[in-house]
Design a protein around this motif. Sequence first.
Motif, PDB file in Angstrom:
ATOM      1  N   VAL A  69     -26.518   8.058  16.795  1.00  0.00           N
ATOM      2  CA  VAL A  69     -27.835   9.685  16.817  1.00  0.00           C
ATOM      3  C   VAL A  69     -28.489   9.215  17.686  1.00  0.00           C
ATOM      4  CG1 VAL A  69     -30.069  10.387  15.172  1.00  0.00           C
ATOM      5  CG2 VAL A  69     -27.469   8.709  14.190  1.00  0.00           C
ATOM      6  N   GLY A  70     -28.819  10.777  18.067  1.00  0.00           N
ATOM      7  CA  GLY A  70     -29.158  11.528  19.762  1.00  0.00           C
ATOM      8  C   GLY A  70     -31.254  11.241  19.488  1.00  0.00           C
ATOM      9  N   HIS A  71     -31.888  11.482  20.108  1.00  0.00           N
ATOM     10  CA  HIS A  71     -33.248  11.231  19.965  1.00  0.00           C
ATOM     11  C   HIS A  71     -33.967  13.401  19.948  1.00  0.00           C
ATOM     12  CE1 HIS A  71     -33.420   7.189  21.955  1.00  0.00           C
ATOM     13  NE2 HIS A  71     -32.123   7.042  20.495  1.00  0.00           N
ATOM     14  N   GLN A  72     -33.044  13.764  20.076  1.00  0.00           N
ATOM     15  CA  GLN A  72     -33.311  14.529  19.990  1.00  0.00           C
ATOM     16  C   GLN A  72     -32.982  15.898  18.587  1.00  0.00           C
ATOM     17  OE1 GLN A  72     -33.692  17.461  23.709  1.00  0.00           O
ATOM     18  NE2 GLN A  72     -33.549  15.609  24.958  1.00  0.00           N
ATOM     19  N   PRO A  73     -33.283  16.791  18.137  1.00  0.00           N
ATOM     20  CA  PRO A  73     -33.064  17.871  17.061  1.00  0.00           C
ATOM     21  C   PRO A  73     -31.409  18.957  17.168  1.00  0.00           C
ATOM     22  CG  PRO A  73     -34.854  18.440  17.537  1.00  0.00           C
ATOM     23  CD  PRO A  73     -34.951  17.730  18.401  1.00  0.00           C
ATOM     24  N   GLY A  74     -31.002  18.743  16.688  1.00  0.00           N
ATOM     25  CA  GLY A  74     -29.588  19.029  16.891  1.00  0.00           C
ATOM     26  C   GLY A  74     -28.190  19.740  15.751  1.00  0.00           C
ATOM     27  N   PRO A  75     -26.941  19.829  15.865  1.00  0.00           N
ATOM     28  CA  PRO A  75     -26.128  19.897  15.403  1.00  0.00           C
ATOM     29  C   PRO A  75     -25.382  18.051  15.094  1.00  0.00           C
ATOM     30  CG  PRO A  75     -25.285  20.932  17.501  1.00  0.00           C
ATOM     31  CD  PRO A  75     -26.832  20.308  17.079  1.00  0.00           C
ATOM     32  N   THR A  76     -24.269  18.468  13.998  1.00  0.00           N
ATOM     33  CA  THR A  76     -23.524  16.925  13.978  1.00  0.00           C
ATOM     34  C   THR A  76     -21.813  17.415  14.440  1.00  0.00           C
ATOM     35  OG1 THR A  76     -24.824  16.579  12.510  1.00  0.00           O
ATOM     36  CG2 THR A  76     -22.228  15.452  12.475  1.00  0.00           C
ATOM     37  N   LEU A  77     -21.927  16.734  16.152  1.00  0.00           N
ATOM     38  CA  LEU A  77     -20.558  17.466  16.307  1.00  0.00           C
ATOM     39  C   LEU A  77     -19.688  15.866  15.818  1.00  0.00           C
ATOM     40  CD1 LEU A  77     -21.580  18.375  20.256  1.00  0.00           C
ATOM     41  CD2 LEU A  77     -21.300  20.318  17.667  1.00  0.00           C
ATOM     42  N   GLY A  78     -18.509  16.464  15.643  1.00  0.00           N
ATOM     43  CA  GLY A  78     -17.517  15.844  15.354  1.00  0.00           C
ATOM     44  C   GLY A  78     -16.610  15.404  16.634  1.00  0.00           C
ATOM     45  N   PHE A  79     -16.096  14.469  17.086  1.00  0.00           N
ATOM     46  CA  PHE A  79     -14.936  14.188  18.089  1.00  0.00           C
ATOM     47  C   PHE A  79     -13.946  13.312  17.679  1.00  0.00           C
ATOM     48  CE2 PHE A  79     -18.689  15.099  20.191  1.00  0.00           C
ATOM     49  CZ  PHE A  79     -18.603  16.325  20.841  1.00  0.00           C
ATOM     50  N   ARG A  80     -12.543  13.791  17.521  1.00  0.00           N
ATOM     51  CA  ARG A  80     -11.459  13.280  17.083  1.00  0.00           C
ATOM     52  C   ARG A  80     -10.410  12.724  18.043  1.00  0.00           C
ATOM     53  NH1 ARG A  80      -5.600  14.647  16.883  1.00  0.00           N
ATOM     54  NH2 ARG A  80      -5.389  14.506  14.997  1.00  0.00           N
ATOM     55  N   ALA A  81      -9.786  11.456  17.421  1.00  0.00           N
ATOM     56  CA  ALA A  81      -8.383  10.377  18.223  1.00  0.00           C
ATOM     57  C   ALA A  81      -7.901  10.152  17.521  1.00  0.00           C
ATOM     58  CB  ALA A  81      -9.532   9.482  19.106  1.00  0.00           C
ATOM     59  N   ASP A  82      -6.979  10.190  17.655  1.00  0.00           N
ATOM     60  CA  ASP A  82      -5.856   9.798  16.821  1.00  0.00           C
ATOM     61  C   ASP A  82      -5.049   8.435  17.361  1.00  0.00           C
ATOM     62  OD1 ASP A  82      -4.456  10.921  18.960  1.00  0.00           O
ATOM     63  OD2 ASP A  82      -3.176  12.819  17.561  1.00  0.00           O
ATOM     64  N   THR A  83      -4.711   7.763  16.322  1.00  0.00           N
ATOM     65  CA  THR A  83      -5.063   6.136  17.620  1.00  0.00           C
ATOM     66  C   THR A  83      -3.622   5.807  16.525  1.00  0.00           C
ATOM     67  OG1 THR A  83      -5.419   4.986  14.737  1.00  0.00           O
ATOM     68  CG2 THR A  83      -7.251   5.604  16.992  1.00  0.00           C
ATOM     69  N   ASP A  84      -2.252   6.502  15.894  1.00  0.00           N
ATOM     70  CA  ASP A  84      -1.131   5.803  16.010  1.00  0.00           C
ATOM     71  C   ASP A  84       0.088   5.947  16.646  1.00  0.00           C
ATOM     72  OD1 ASP A  84      -1.485   8.671  15.163  1.00  0.00           O
ATOM     73  OD2 ASP A  84       0.367   7.903  13.631  1.00  0.00           O
ATOM     74  N   ALA A  85       0.942   4.809  16.520  1.00  0.00           N
ATOM     75  CA  ALA A  85       1.864   4.910  17.773  1.00  0.00           C
ATOM     76  C   ALA A  85       3.071   5.521  17.587  1.00  0.00           C
ATOM     77  CB  ALA A  85       1.837   3.253  18.295  1.00  0.00           C
ATOM     78  N   LEU A  86       3.985   5.734  17.940  1.00  0.00           N
ATOM     79  CA  LEU A  86       5.680   6.286  17.438  1.00  0.00           C
ATOM     80  C   LEU A  86       6.499   5.323  17.320  1.00  0.00           C
ATOM     81  CD1 LEU A  86       6.107   8.999  19.928  1.00  0.00           C
ATOM     82  CD2 LEU A  86       5.330   9.416  17.260  1.00  0.00           C
ATOM     83  N   GLU A  87       7.628   5.102  16.606  1.00  0.00           N
ATOM     84  CA  GLU A  87       8.226   4.195  16.408  1.00  0.00           C
ATOM     85  C   GLU A  87       9.252   4.204  16.996  1.00  0.00           C
ATOM     86  OE1 GLU A  87      10.169   4.430  11.661  1.00  0.00           O
ATOM     87  OE2 GLU A  87       7.417   3.915  11.510  1.00  0.00           O
ATOM     88  N   LEU A  88       9.400   3.960  18.284  1.00  0.00           N
ATOM     89  CA  LEU A  88      10.294   4.255  19.214  1.00  0.00           C
ATOM     90  C   LEU A  88      10.062   3.269  20.196  1.00  0.00           C
ATOM     91  CD1 LEU A  88      11.086   6.888  21.228  1.00  0.00           C
ATOM     92  CD2 LEU A  88       9.634   7.352  21.756  1.00  0.00           C
ATOM     93  N   SER A  89      11.225   3.044  20.953  1.00  0.00           N
ATOM     94  CA  SER A  89      10.615   1.354  21.525  1.00  0.00           C
ATOM     95  C   SER A  89      10.819   2.147  23.427  1.00  0.00           C
ATOM     96  CB  SER A  89      12.620   0.303  21.387  1.00  0.00           C
ATOM     97  OG  SER A  89      12.823   0.134  20.416  1.00  0.00           O
ATOM     98  N   GLU A  90      10.032   1.432  23.994  1.00  0.00           N
ATOM     99  CA  GLU A  90       9.645   1.465  25.267  1.00  0.00           C
ATOM    100  C   GLU A  90      10.569   1.474  26.374  1.00  0.00           C
ATOM    101  OE1 GLU A  90       5.516   1.714  27.711  1.00  0.00           O
ATOM    102  OE2 GLU A  90       5.772   0.196  26.313  1.00  0.00           O
ATOM    103  N   THR A  91      10.658   2.269  27.221  1.00  0.00           N
ATOM    104  CA  THR A  91      11.947   2.062  28.118  1.00  0.00           C
ATOM    105  C   THR A  91      11.609   1.297  29.122  1.00  0.00           C
ATOM    106  OG1 THR A  91      12.340   2.594  30.281  1.00  0.00           O
ATOM    107  CG2 THR A  91      10.740   3.648  29.865  1.00  0.00           C
ATOM    108  N   LYS A  92      13.079   0.005  29.632  1.00  0.00           N
ATOM    109  CA  LYS A  92      12.911  -1.236  30.077  1.00  0.00           C
ATOM    110  C   LYS A  92      12.560  -0.895  31.110  1.00  0.00           C
ATOM    111  CE  LYS A  92      14.159  -3.881  26.490  1.00  0.00           C
ATOM    112  NZ  LYS A  92      15.187  -4.895  25.893  1.00  0.00           N
ATOM    113  N   ASP A  93      12.733   0.911  32.370  1.00  0.00           N
ATOM    114  CA  ASP A  93      12.970   0.936  33.280  1.00  0.00           C
ATOM    115  C   ASP A  93      11.442   0.363  34.316  1.00  0.00           C
ATOM    116  OD1 ASP A  93      12.719   2.391  36.069  1.00  0.00           O
ATOM    117  OD2 ASP A  93      13.245   4.152  35.115  1.00  0.00           O
ATOM    118  N   PRO A  94      11.830  -0.479  34.832  1.00  0.00           N
ATOM    119  CA  PRO A  94      11.048  -1.170  35.515  1.00  0.00           C
ATOM    120  C   PRO A  94      10.228  -0.940  36.845  1.00  0.00           C
ATOM    121  CG  PRO A  94      13.496  -1.809  37.502  1.00  0.00           C
ATOM    122  CD  PRO A  94      13.754  -0.978  36.060  1.00  0.00           C
TER     123      PRO A  94
END
Length: 406
Positions: A69-94
Amino acid sequence: MKKTIQIDLTKEARKLLPYLVDVRRHIHAYPEAGADQPLTVAYLVQQFEGMDVQLTYGGDHVGLVVDIVGHQPGPTLGFRADTDALELSETKDPLHTPNRLGFRSTIENYMHACGHDAHTAILMGLGRLAHANRDRLKGRIRLLFQPGEEGYYGAIRMVKKGYLEEVDQVFALHCHPALHTGRIGYRSGSIMAAVDVFMGKITGVGGHGASPHTSTDQVLALCRTIENLQAIVSRRIDPLASAVVSVCYLSAGSRETKTIMPAAVEFGGTVRTLDAGVRELIKNEFPAICDASVKSIHPRCRVDLDYHYGYDETINDAGVISNITGILSACMDEPDLLTDYPPLLGSEDFSSMLTEVPGAMIFLGVTPGDVDTASVPFLHSPDFDIDETALMHGVRTFGNIAFNYP
């Protein structure tokens, strides 16, 4: 570079970069797929310890919400981040940076190959930036750490939980390897496609490969079906419209016994569209084309089809786009701000949030400026990686919106 507020958000975002890199690498090393992500949530909660914020944990499958919450009046803004990974094996390329620097996925068959680790780090950075400057923040920002984007309908779970009810506008970023670091792209209207999924099973009479006339040849019926489905896009859809029909899954016969003509075969795939009318047309065409295709091989062939809608189009609100263009054009060089970027036929469950609240999806460049974007692995590749300096550009983008939105 012009400044639009009292604090230099570009400078502040750059100062946060070491922290952003640490967060991104931790999330990358300990990926969790699906809608249940207890380790990720625990780590995020730990990052907010000692801060004057309100944490709301919706439980498994819903995610974490953080209000600042800010100290000045204003709107409520939402910011979204997706947090899930994929069911996928990461490369082993060095030479793959996570392997070279020691933050490769520690969970076999799970990987952050769609940039969600970066999205999460950027949202954490926005949280740090907003909290440190609450005296200059207007209204409230709501950080939405959302699990289950990759097919688990995590966004709609947050909507149903009521987390968007007090939000005036909502925003999301997505890493985009086709853009160089420092650039962002967006557009008014459809920016990502609707996704639909189909599964089909063709049944009939099996037989011996040496006597195909005694069977109804489901394999040939499957081939005919795949070929004819492509005619939907090439002959039933306006060439100026965008649509994709892709058969991505096949199952027929036995690898061990190659002389048996199977009595049943399966196929499945995805449909992508940027127009509701085109989406409905394809869905309506599917059963007739599949049925006619198998019957053209043998009248005793039968096809059973399961076709269902997935995520809707991701549609950016025109008024919101106008507002953020005014904000970002004051703090970014013109070549780096692409305000009519072409839509992608990838899909996003963020569309569910945009159905409830006006907002925008923004593409974030993550490929180094001296690298050809056509040469880098794309999203969902086991070799996917980002230029980590893009993290500060993500925070700068979100920060300018958070502190300047009218």
